[in-house]
Design a protein around this motif. Structure first.
Motif, mmCIF file in Angstrom:
data_model
loop_
_atom_site.group_PDB
_atom_site.id
_atom_site.type_symbol
_atom_site.label_atom_id
_atom_site.label_comp_id
_atom_site.label_asym_id
_atom_site.label_seq_id
_atom_site.Cartn_x
_atom_site.Cartn_y
_atom_site.Cartn_z
ATOM 1 N N ARG A 1 0.894 -1.100 -0.277
ATOM 2 C CA ARG A 1 0.258 -0.276 0.293
ATOM 3 C C ARG A 1 0.908 1.328 -0.321
ATOM 4 O O ARG A 1 0.374 2.605 -0.401
ATOM 5 C CB ARG A 1 -1.209 0.171 1.416
ATOM 6 N N ARG A 2 1.719 1.012 0.652
ATOM 7 C CA ARG A 2 2.880 2.696 0.919
ATOM 8 C C ARG A 2 3.968 1.966 0.628
ATOM 9 O O ARG A 2 4.648 1.680 1.742
ATOM 10 C CB ARG A 2 2.798 3.314 1.585
ATOM 11 N N PRO A 3 4.944 2.175 -0.330
ATOM 12 C CA PRO A 3 6.851 1.129 -0.985
ATOM 13 C C PRO A 3 7.383 1.728 0.179
ATOM 14 O O PRO A 3 8.439 1.506 0.446
ATOM 15 C CB PRO A 3 6.190 1.775 -1.671
ATOM 16 N N ASP A 4 7.237 3.682 0.795
ATOM 17 C CA ASP A 4 7.859 3.624 1.261
ATOM 18 C C ASP A 4 8.248 3.640 2.986
ATOM 19 O O ASP A 4 8.821 4.151 3.654
ATOM 20 C CB ASP A 4 8.403 5.211 1.464
ATOM 21 N N LEU A 5 7.030 2.637 3.390
ATOM 22 C CA LEU A 5 6.881 2.685 4.716
ATOM 23 C C LEU A 5 7.556 2.380 5.401
ATOM 24 O O LEU A 5 8.554 1.669 5.175
ATOM 25 C CB LEU A 5 5.444 1.798 4.720
ATOM 26 N N ILE A 6 7.775 2.847 6.969
ATOM 27 C CA ILE A 6 9.079 2.362 7.635
ATOM 28 C C ILE A 6 8.136 1.785 9.151
ATOM 29 O O ILE A 6 7.437 2.231 9.417
ATOM 30 C CB ILE A 6 9.936 4.172 8.764
ATOM 31 N N GLN A 7 8.230 0.305 9.101
ATOM 32 C CA GLN A 7 7.622 -0.595 10.741
ATOM 33 C C GLN A 7 8.636 -0.839 10.656
ATOM 34 O O GLN A 7 9.916 -1.403 11.166
ATOM 35 C CB GLN A 7 7.276 -1.516 9.196
ATOM 36 N N LEU A 8 8.829 -0.472 12.554
ATOM 37 C CA LEU A 8 9.401 -0.884 13.538
ATOM 38 C C LEU A 8 8.829 -2.684 14.372
ATOM 39 O O LEU A 8 8.011 -2.392 15.033
ATOM 40 C CB LEU A 8 9.617 -0.041 14.118
ATOM 41 N N VAL B 1 13.648 2.014 20.946
ATOM 42 C CA VAL B 1 12.503 1.713 19.071
ATOM 43 C C VAL B 1 12.605 3.927 19.211
ATOM 44 O O VAL B 1 12.409 3.467 17.881
ATOM 45 C CB VAL B 1 11.104 1.571 20.568
ATOM 46 N N ALA B 2 12.675 4.473 19.975
ATOM 47 C CA ALA B 2 12.141 6.403 19.255
ATOM 48 C C ALA B 2 13.797 6.302 18.702
ATOM 49 O O ALA B 2 13.735 7.146 16.946
ATOM 50 C CB ALA B 2 12.782 7.075 20.686
ATOM 51 N N VAL B 3 14.798 5.835 18.710
ATOM 52 C CA VAL B 3 16.062 5.990 18.358
ATOM 53 C C VAL B 3 15.838 5.562 16.799
ATOM 54 O O VAL B 3 16.093 6.534 15.763
ATOM 55 C CB VAL B 3 16.445 5.789 19.042
ATOM 56 N N GLY B 4 15.309 3.985 16.468
ATOM 57 C CA GLY B 4 15.767 3.102 15.607
ATOM 58 C C GLY B 4 14.060 3.629 14.368
ATOM 59 O O GLY B 4 15.098 3.763 13.525
ATOM 60 N N LEU B 5 12.873 4.005 15.243
ATOM 61 C CA LEU B 5 12.166 4.803 14.373
ATOM 62 C C LEU B 5 12.952 6.324 13.671
ATOM 63 O O LEU B 5 12.821 6.407 11.752
ATOM 64 C CB LEU B 5 10.958 5.606 14.664
ATOM 65 N N LEU B 6 13.288 7.222 14.114
ATOM 66 C CA LEU B 6 13.773 8.609 13.282
ATOM 67 C C LEU B 6 15.203 8.351 12.646
ATOM 68 O O LEU B 6 15.333 8.915 11.685
ATOM 69 C CB LEU B 6 14.498 9.046 15.383
ATOM 70 N N ALA B 7 16.190 7.100 13.351
ATOM 71 C CA ALA B 7 17.267 6.946 12.559
ATOM 72 C C ALA B 7 16.464 6.681 10.971
ATOM 73 O O ALA B 7 17.070 7.040 9.768
ATOM 74 C CB ALA B 7 17.799 5.604 12.809
ATOM 75 N N GLU C 1 13.433 7.110 9.331
ATOM 76 C CA GLU C 1 12.898 8.137 8.967
ATOM 77 C C GLU C 1 13.614 9.515 8.145
ATOM 78 O O GLU C 1 13.889 9.661 7.110
ATOM 79 C CB GLU C 1 11.991 9.266 10.313
ATOM 80 N N ARG C 2 15.169 9.578 8.896
ATOM 81 C CA ARG C 2 15.996 9.906 8.481
ATOM 82 C C ARG C 2 16.867 9.628 7.222
ATOM 83 O O ARG C 2 17.147 10.385 6.020
ATOM 84 C CB ARG C 2 17.267 10.449 9.543
ATOM 85 N N HIS C 3 16.696 8.423 7.153
ATOM 86 C CA HIS C 3 17.376 7.523 5.825
ATOM 87 C C HIS C 3 16.579 8.008 4.662
ATOM 88 O O HIS C 3 16.598 8.166 4.032
ATOM 89 C CB HIS C 3 18.244 6.417 5.826
ATOM 90 N N ARG C 4 15.059 7.694 5.089
ATOM 91 C CA ARG C 4 14.657 8.074 4.302
ATOM 92 C C ARG C 4 14.252 9.518 3.243
ATOM 93 O O ARG C 4 13.436 9.863 2.247
ATOM 94 C CB ARG C 4 12.637 7.568 5.091
ATOM 95 N N ARG C 5 14.270 10.176 4.559
ATOM 96 C CA ARG C 5 14.845 11.515 4.284
ATOM 97 C C ARG C 5 15.248 11.471 2.783
ATOM 98 O O ARG C 5 15.682 12.688 1.879
ATOM 99 C CB ARG C 5 14.909 12.613 4.686
ATOM 100 N N ARG C 6 16.692 11.385 3.127
ATOM 101 C CA ARG C 6 17.655 11.536 2.145
ATOM 102 C C ARG C 6 17.845 10.354 1.076
ATOM 103 O O ARG C 6 18.266 10.443 -0.208
ATOM 104 C CB ARG C 6 19.076 10.712 2.603
ATOM 105 N N THR C 7 16.744 8.870 1.113
ATOM 106 C CA THR C 7 17.074 8.222 0.319
ATOM 107 C C THR C 7 15.994 7.588 -1.140
ATOM 108 O O THR C 7 15.456 7.300 -1.559
ATOM 109 C CB THR C 7 17.996 6.794 0.205
ATOM 110 N N GLY C 8 14.378 8.146 0.214
ATOM 111 C CA GLY C 8 13.419 7.783 -0.614
ATOM 112 C C GLY C 8 13.186 6.540 0.317
ATOM 113 O O GLY C 8 11.958 6.108 -0.159
ATOM 114 N N GLU C 9 13.480 5.365 0.981
ATOM 115 C CA GLU C 9 13.308 4.259 0.931
ATOM 116 C C GLU C 9 12.639 3.474 2.048
ATOM 117 O O GLU C 9 13.373 4.657 3.246
ATOM 118 C CB GLU C 9 14.464 3.444 0.630
ATOM 119 N N GLY C 10 11.477 3.239 2.640
ATOM 120 C CA GLY C 10 11.287 2.846 3.522
ATOM 121 C C GLY C 10 12.106 1.715 4.297
ATOM 122 O O GLY C 10 12.923 0.808 2.838
ATOM 123 N N GLN C 11 11.682 1.028 5.591
ATOM 124 C CA GLN C 11 12.259 -0.786 5.668
ATOM 125 C C GLN C 11 11.860 -0.580 6.798
ATOM 126 O O GLN C 11 10.800 -0.251 7.534
ATOM 127 C CB GLN C 11 13.784 -0.274 6.014
#
Length: 404
Positions: free
Chosen positions: A117-124, A174-180, A182-192
């Motif tokens: 549904r959302r290719p750039d989704l970040i899920q922890l 958990v909070a650190v991982g999500l923010l890291a 999110e920063r990666h996605r801003r730079r590359t467009g990639e979710g994970q």
């Protein structure tokens, strides 16, 4: 002051979680201004009635770990309810598309299904162990060996202390991982998909603090009761029965103890007799019995108020032992005199003292603590905002038992 002033204003996280670590991670972001939306079943999640509870069975635990969030309640046993949950988790927006859960990643929680549904989704996804097995603080702690070096040195019984240390550290991770991510996605467009396990956090910390290396070198940590390992620190009782903790970890702390107790000469003589330079912290641990005798005798001759006066005058690192009731009723640091705290009107509980985020950012004012929501309080609001559900549609969903 509103959440819009928080340093994470504009960021949105959707959370489907229970108990400590994952909800704490979500609340950490919420208390910095993020919009955190918690999704629960209509009857509430696994932790909705977790003790401690009020007389009418409102969970103080749930209220404490869900402050500043929005609450959505859906019938997740239905296909329609699960579709709505996925729509919320995958709603569009540059600062959205972040999802947190500590439930097995299957069904509507499956990362591949959400990613479609959302290719750039970040899920922890938070797990008990790295294999996906179940674990909680009270099972991780025994596996790490901590209960066997905690407690009375004269006892062989394990001591599983009540503070859920691994949950608390994991919540911040958990909070650190999500923010890291999110920063990666801003730079590359990639979710994970990020996976984190409670047990791995415990193992990592045991390594960071030297416990693992210590055992590898043949010297596994032993019990030392209330004594500070590797330096000088322990509890003492004043003449009037008040118990205090005194620490001499650094050189300055050690000198302040000697000065406050007027024991500079006896402590120097003790070191000379033992052949130890007590300016070195490890030697203070080796000489701890002799030091404790000298300091303990000084303490036993004075009432608490005189000990406190001497310690404060010389900048000793110390504190008084007190109960939680004393902390709440008498300690100004646990009151609105400390900007960390404010009184909030918590639904189902009444007015309570609530902490906000301990971080203080120069660029933004601290977001004041807000109450936890009522279960499902924001369901209609969130569905209208993120899924385009109007009032008439919501009414029909409500009538069919899909929403609360």
């Amino acid at each position: 002051m509103t959440a819009a002033q928080g340093v994470l204003s504009g960021l949105r996280l959707v959370e489907a979680a229970a108990f400590v670590a994952a909800p704490l991670g979500g609340m950490t972001l919420a208390q910095m201004g993020a919009d955190v939306i918690r999704i629960d079943p209509l009857e509430g999640g696994l932790d909705y009635r977790r003790w401690p509870v009020t007389e009418d069975n409102t969970s103080l635990f749930w209220c404490g770990l869900n402050k500043s969030k929005r609450s959505v309640a859906l019938n997740l046993a239905t296909e329609e309810g699960r579709e709505l949950a996925m729509a919320i988790a995958c709603a569009p927006g540059d600062d959205a598309g972040m999802f947190l859960t500590n439930f097995p990643a299957r069904g509507w929680l499956d990362h591949e299904k959400l990613k479609a549904r959302r290719p750039d989704l970040i899920q922890l996804t938070l797990q008990g162990d790295r294999h996906g097995g179940s674990a909680v603080d009270y099972t991780v702690n025994p596996r790490l060996g901590v209960p066997l070096f905690t407690g009375d040195p004269a006892s062989d019984e394990p001591v599983n202390h009540v503070l859920p240390a691994w949950d608390l550290i994991t919540g911040q991770m958990v909070a650190v991982g999500l923010l890291a991510a999110e920063r990666h996605r801003r730079r590359t467009g990639e979710g994970q998909h990020i996976k984190l396990s409670l047990q791995d956090v415990g193992l990592a910390v045991m390594g960071h603090l030297g416990f693992i290396a210590e055992a590898q070198l043949g010297n596994p940590r032993e019990r030392h009761g209330n004594e500070l390992f590797g330096a000088f620190g322990r509890d003492f009782v004043c003449r009037d029965g008040v118990r205090v903790m005194v620490v001499g970890l650094t050189g300055k702390q050690w000198r302040s103890i000697a000065q406050a107790t007027q024991l500079e000469v006896p402590l120097q003589q003790l070191g000379e007799r033992l052949g130890l330079d007590l300016s070195e912290e490890g030697n203070r641990f080796r000489a701890r019995a002799g030091i404790a005798q000298l300091v303990g005798e000084w303490m036993a001759r004075l009432d608490f108020k005189d000990v406190a006066t001497a310690f404060d005058r010389h900048g000793v690192c110390w504190t008084r032992y007190q109960s939680i009731a004393q902390l709440v009723n008498d300690d100004p640091e646990c009151s609105p005199a400390n900007p960390l705290f404010a009184k909030v009107d918590q639904p189902g509980v009444g007015e309570v003292l609530a902490p906000g985020i301990p971080l203080r950012f120069d660029a933004r004012m601290r977001v004041p603590p807000a109450a936890a929501p009522k279960l499902g309080e924001h369901t209609e609001q969130v569905l209208a905002q993120l899924a385009g559900i109007d009032a008439a549609q919501f009414g029909r969903l409500h009538d069919r038992g899909i929403v609360r």
